[in-house]
Write an enzyme that holds these catalytic residues in place. Sequence first.
Site, PDB file in Angstrom:
ATOM      1  N   HIS A 180      -6.791  -5.607  -1.424  1.00  0.00           N
ATOM      2  CA  HIS A 180      -5.725  -4.643  -1.172  1.00  0.00           C
ATOM      3  C   HIS A 180      -4.811  -5.142  -0.066  1.00  0.00           C
ATOM      4  O   HIS A 180      -5.173  -5.136   1.097  1.00  0.00           O
ATOM      5  CB  HIS A 180      -6.312  -3.287  -0.798  1.00  0.00           C
ATOM      6  CG  HIS A 180      -5.259  -2.212  -0.681  1.00  0.00           C
ATOM      7  ND1 HIS A 180      -4.423  -1.883  -1.728  1.00  0.00           N
ATOM      8  CD2 HIS A 180      -4.889  -1.423   0.348  1.00  0.00           C
ATOM      9  CE1 HIS A 180      -3.606  -0.926  -1.338  1.00  0.00           C
ATOM     10  NE2 HIS A 180      -3.857  -0.627  -0.088  1.00  0.00           N
ATOM     11  N   ASP A 223      -7.793  -5.811  -6.302  1.00  0.00           N
ATOM     12  CA  ASP A 223      -7.609  -4.716  -5.339  1.00  0.00           C
ATOM     13  C   ASP A 223      -8.650  -3.626  -5.612  1.00  0.00           C
ATOM     14  O   ASP A 223      -8.687  -3.079  -6.717  1.00  0.00           O
ATOM     15  CB  ASP A 223      -6.192  -4.161  -5.508  1.00  0.00           C
ATOM     16  CG  ASP A 223      -5.806  -3.158  -4.428  1.00  0.00           C
ATOM     17  OD1 ASP A 223      -6.685  -2.393  -3.975  1.00  0.00           O
ATOM     18  OD2 ASP A 223      -4.620  -3.121  -4.060  1.00  0.00           O
ATOM     19  N   VAL A 248     -12.419 -18.098  -7.705  1.00  0.00           N
ATOM     20  CA  VAL A 248     -11.435 -17.042  -7.912  1.00  0.00           C
ATOM     21  C   VAL A 248     -11.394 -16.652  -9.390  1.00  0.00           C
ATOM     22  O   VAL A 248     -11.278 -17.520 -10.261  1.00  0.00           O
ATOM     23  CB  VAL A 248     -10.025 -17.515  -7.475  1.00  0.00           C
ATOM     24  CG1 VAL A 248      -9.001 -16.406  -7.671  1.00  0.00           C
ATOM     25  CG2 VAL A 248     -10.054 -17.974  -6.025  1.00  0.00           C
ATOM     26  N   ASP A 301     -10.804 -18.987 -16.326  1.00  0.00           N
ATOM     27  CA  ASP A 301      -9.378 -19.299 -16.191  1.00  0.00           C
ATOM     28  C   ASP A 301      -9.103 -20.799 -16.215  1.00  0.00           C
ATOM     29  O   ASP A 301      -7.980 -21.238 -15.994  1.00  0.00           O
ATOM     30  CB  ASP A 301      -8.813 -18.675 -14.906  1.00  0.00           C
ATOM     31  CG  ASP A 301      -9.611 -19.083 -13.674  1.00  0.00           C
ATOM     32  OD1 ASP A 301     -10.105 -20.224 -13.626  1.00  0.00           O
ATOM     33  OD2 ASP A 301      -9.748 -18.261 -12.742  1.00  0.00           O
ATOM     34  N   SER A 306       0.850  -1.186   0.000  1.00  0.00           N
ATOM     35  CA  SER A 306       0.000   0.000   0.000  1.00  0.00           C
ATOM     36  C   SER A 306       0.894   1.247   0.000  1.00  0.00           C
ATOM     37  O   SER A 306       1.772   1.348  -0.859  1.00  0.00           O
ATOM     38  CB  SER A 306      -0.937  -0.023   1.209  1.00  0.00           C
ATOM     39  OG  SER A 306      -1.934   0.959   1.083  1.00  0.00           O
ATOM     40  N   ASP A 321     -15.365 -16.731 -12.952  1.00  0.00           N
ATOM     41  CA  ASP A 321     -14.497 -17.711 -12.298  1.00  0.00           C
ATOM     42  C   ASP A 321     -14.022 -18.817 -13.248  1.00  0.00           C
ATOM     43  O   ASP A 321     -12.812 -19.104 -13.329  1.00  0.00           O
ATOM     44  CB  ASP A 321     -15.261 -18.247 -11.069  1.00  0.00           C
ATOM     45  CG  ASP A 321     -14.609 -19.427 -10.393  1.00  0.00           C
ATOM     46  OD1 ASP A 321     -13.490 -19.800 -10.784  1.00  0.00           O
ATOM     47  OD2 ASP A 321     -15.218 -19.971  -9.454  1.00  0.00           O
TER      48      ASP A 321
END
Length: 608
Positions: free
Chosen positions: A520, A474, A288, A282, A212, A279
């Site tokens: 993040h 993020d 995910v 991929d 960050s 999802d």
Amino acid sequence: MRQHRCAAIAALVASASSASISRRATSLAEVCTVSNLQAVLPSNGTISGINTIPLLVTANAVYNSSSGSAGGVGMGSSGGTSTNYPYCNVTVTYTHPGKDDIVVIKYAFPQPSDFKNRFYVAGGGGYSLSSTATGGLQYGAVGGATSAGYDAFDNSYDDVVLTGNGSINWDATYMFGYQALGEMTVLGKALTSSFYALVSSAKVYTYYEGCSDGGREGMSQVQRWGEEYDGVIAGAPAFRYAQQQVNHVFSSMVEQTLDYYPPPCALAKIVNATIAACDPLDGRTDGVVSRTDLCMLNFNLSSIIGESYYCAAQESTSLGFGFSNGGPPTKRQVGGAQGSTSSYQPAQNGTVTTEDVTVAQAIYDGLHNSEGQRAYLSWQIASEFSDAGTTWNNATKSWELSIPSTGGEFVTKFVQLVNATNLSNLNNVAYDTLVEWMDIAYNRYLDSLQTTIPDLTTFQCSGGKLLHYHGESDPSVPAASSVHYWQSVQSIMYSNMSSNASLEALQNWYQLYLVPGAAHCGANSLQPGPYPQDNMNNMIDWVENGVKPSRLNATVSSGANAGETQMLCQWPTRPLWQTNNTDFDCVTDEASIDTWTYTFPAFKVPIY
Ligand SMILES: *[C@@H]1O[C@H](CO)[C@@H](O)[C@H](O)[C@H]1NC(C)=O
Ligand SMILES: *[C@@H]1O[C@H](CO)[C@@H](O)[C@H](O)[C@H]1NC(C)=O
Ligand SMILES: *[C@@H]1O[C@H](CO)[C@@H](O)[C@H](O)[C@H]1NC(C)=O
Ligand SMILES: *[C@@H]1O[C@H](CO)[C@@H](O)[C@H](O)[C@H]1NC(C)=O
Ligand SMILES: *[C@@H]1O[C@H](CO)[C@@H](O)[C@H](O)[C@H]1NC(C)=O
Ligand SMILES: *[C@@H]1O[C@H](CO)[C@@H](O)[C@H](O)[C@H]1NC(C)=O
Ligand SMILES: *[C@@H]1O[C@H](CO)[C@@H](O)[C@H](O)[C@H]1NC(C)=O
Ligand SMILES: *[C@@H]1O[C@H](CO)[C@@H](O)[C@H](O)[C@H]1NC(C)=O
Ligand SMILES: *[C@@H]1O[C@H](CO)[C@@H](O)[C@H](O)[C@H]1NC(C)=O
Ligand SMILES: *[C@@H]1O[C@H](CO)[C@@H](O)[C@H](O)[C@H]1NC(C)=O
Ligand SMILES: *[C@@H]1O[C@H](CO)[C@@H](O)[C@H](O)[C@H]1NC(C)=O
Ligand SMILES: CC(=O)N[C@H]1CO[C@H](CO)[C@@H](O)[C@@H]1O
């Protein structure tokens, strides 16, 4: 030309040698005294720009305390450990010649038998530098933390950036921007050599780790003090500061422009439905979205219109900084006004509307000026809409604008130079105004906070290694921001090479990894994917043993695949599950890479 400059830099940098350490057998109690520290303190004139004050040195041996978490909750630095590391707790005070300012640095020196010729700097977050010096003890490293001349152990930088309305505290700004950490490292390495009585040619391997703003701070060191660092780990850097900070107002601006303030539950539903739809793209259905680029190319948010959502009534606590996991950050960690605020939300039971999707799409599309020219990039599709939260008005029974104070405070204090912690409204503000705010901040803070110098020749030529990672989902600092900087460095430093040759040359010392699904500076509760937790060990291996990574070790910590190790793909390759292995392949996909490639014609100058 580059070769010559590199040779000159390399000649200036002391080469590593097998260090003979005469203090190895000395006990902590023997070396950890005020008089010894005064004796080894660099005298005035030794380090240009730093006058140390021997009378103010403190030192005491600490035996039973644990090595603390380096950068605070969720900042991506190494976590704390329960092991005890005896160390010498030192404070050194210095002043800049002629300034009469006071900078206090805390250093933690491992006991001589634990010392491994290393120096370690941890990053902070929000508007804070790290306030703990002990993060390096677990690596046998000396560590430091600096007051930066504005009492940074107690003050967040945004609380001191103005000396009054209209008046910027430039000393604090440069110290926070890059100078305080650089001076802490230069002075700390000199002290380390003399504290352990190293021979003068002995290498002190110097590491930096943060996420960050800690990632931005790491980039500031690579850019400004490149010859001092051997290994820098920078996560989700909050750099390109002018654009990054003003962009925190963008989501609110979209809502005001479209005059539609979506129920938070509708936006949450859009995120969930996007994750569910993208999802599998991929190659594996695991909750995910490892390929937000394929999601962007193949999924249309409009298909969510009409889906129903429900969220129970809640007395909620909202954080302004996009942290999705890892517990609520403290005010110091996220800085200034980003503390939590609580608000009431009624039960929300409805269906996703065209207006909801229009807001979501406009946010993912990013900021453009009124001529349609792109001004900034945005969060990847499937990221949460952290900046788009609206507030419920109990009296009117409707959702209203809520400006995230991350962006609001930056605009008031850093752009308008008014001592206020948030914008009170966006009246008379348009997309062009946001571009103008970015322009003002860019010009004003280009040499302090912007932190996107793309020429890293000094760092590279002195042998530095840079490990840069970023959660692909993020919702605070867009992942594409990191990709854009990596591309800038590649094109600026290797402009005369073919792209294959420049890629190989760059990856020898600067590697970027996107972390599938991650938020993040931490894993994402909405996408239980991998997160790298072994970065320092990888970096030490790279720097000290020459083991160059090609993929980055990450671990899944929750969900059905908890415990799984995934070797992250190095940018610009992208993950794709092609078999039933527990790991994806890393593929090259130009169409996908193109979705990550931006220019910003709304600005007349190149934005690196
Ligand atoms: C170095 O300079 C500082 C202030 O400029 C002074 O306080 C300090 O005593 C000096 N150190 C020595 C050893 O004279
Ligand atoms: C380290 O030294 C400082 C300054 O003397 C002191 O305030 C602090 O309590 C010390 N910390 C420990 C753990 O002894
Ligand atoms: C800015 O405002 C805060 C809160 O009202 C106040 O504590 C602080 O002293 C002010 N700072 C300046 C420089 O005026
Ligand atoms: C989105 O999914 C999360 C779990 O993954 C769930 O907790 C949350 O309630 C969902 N939100 C909506 C609006 O469906
Ligand atoms: C998504 O679908 C809508 C409605 O069919 C269409 O108007 C829009 O152009 C599509 N968006 C993209 C990016 O293809
Ligand atoms: C939401 O509204 C629908 C339609 O009005 C209703 O059937 C459903 O029971 C409601 N759900 C909840 C949890 O209140
Ligand atoms: C808003 O109204 C709800 C229910 O009517 C109540 O529980 C809540 O405390 C109110 N919140 C505020 C801030 O007035
Ligand atoms: C300013 O920030 C606070 C804290 O995040 C938030 O509660 C408030 O709604 C914001 N003000 C406006 C006008 O949006
Ligand atoms: C600074 O500006 C703010 C916002 O306009 C105002 O509230 C405050 O009183 C001003 N402070 C001083 C010291 O004038
Ligand atoms: C991966 O990292 C974990 C710590 O998260 C470590 O225990 C493991 O040994 C590492 N594996 C590899 C292959 O580097
Ligand atoms: C992968 O696993 C699934 C389910 O176990 C199976 O149906 C499929 O044939 C496997 N594919 C390959 C390429 O092994
Ligand atoms: C409470 C505790 O663990 N005290 C220990 C601190 O360290 C010293 C020196 O190693 C020990 O003697 C104490 O027992």
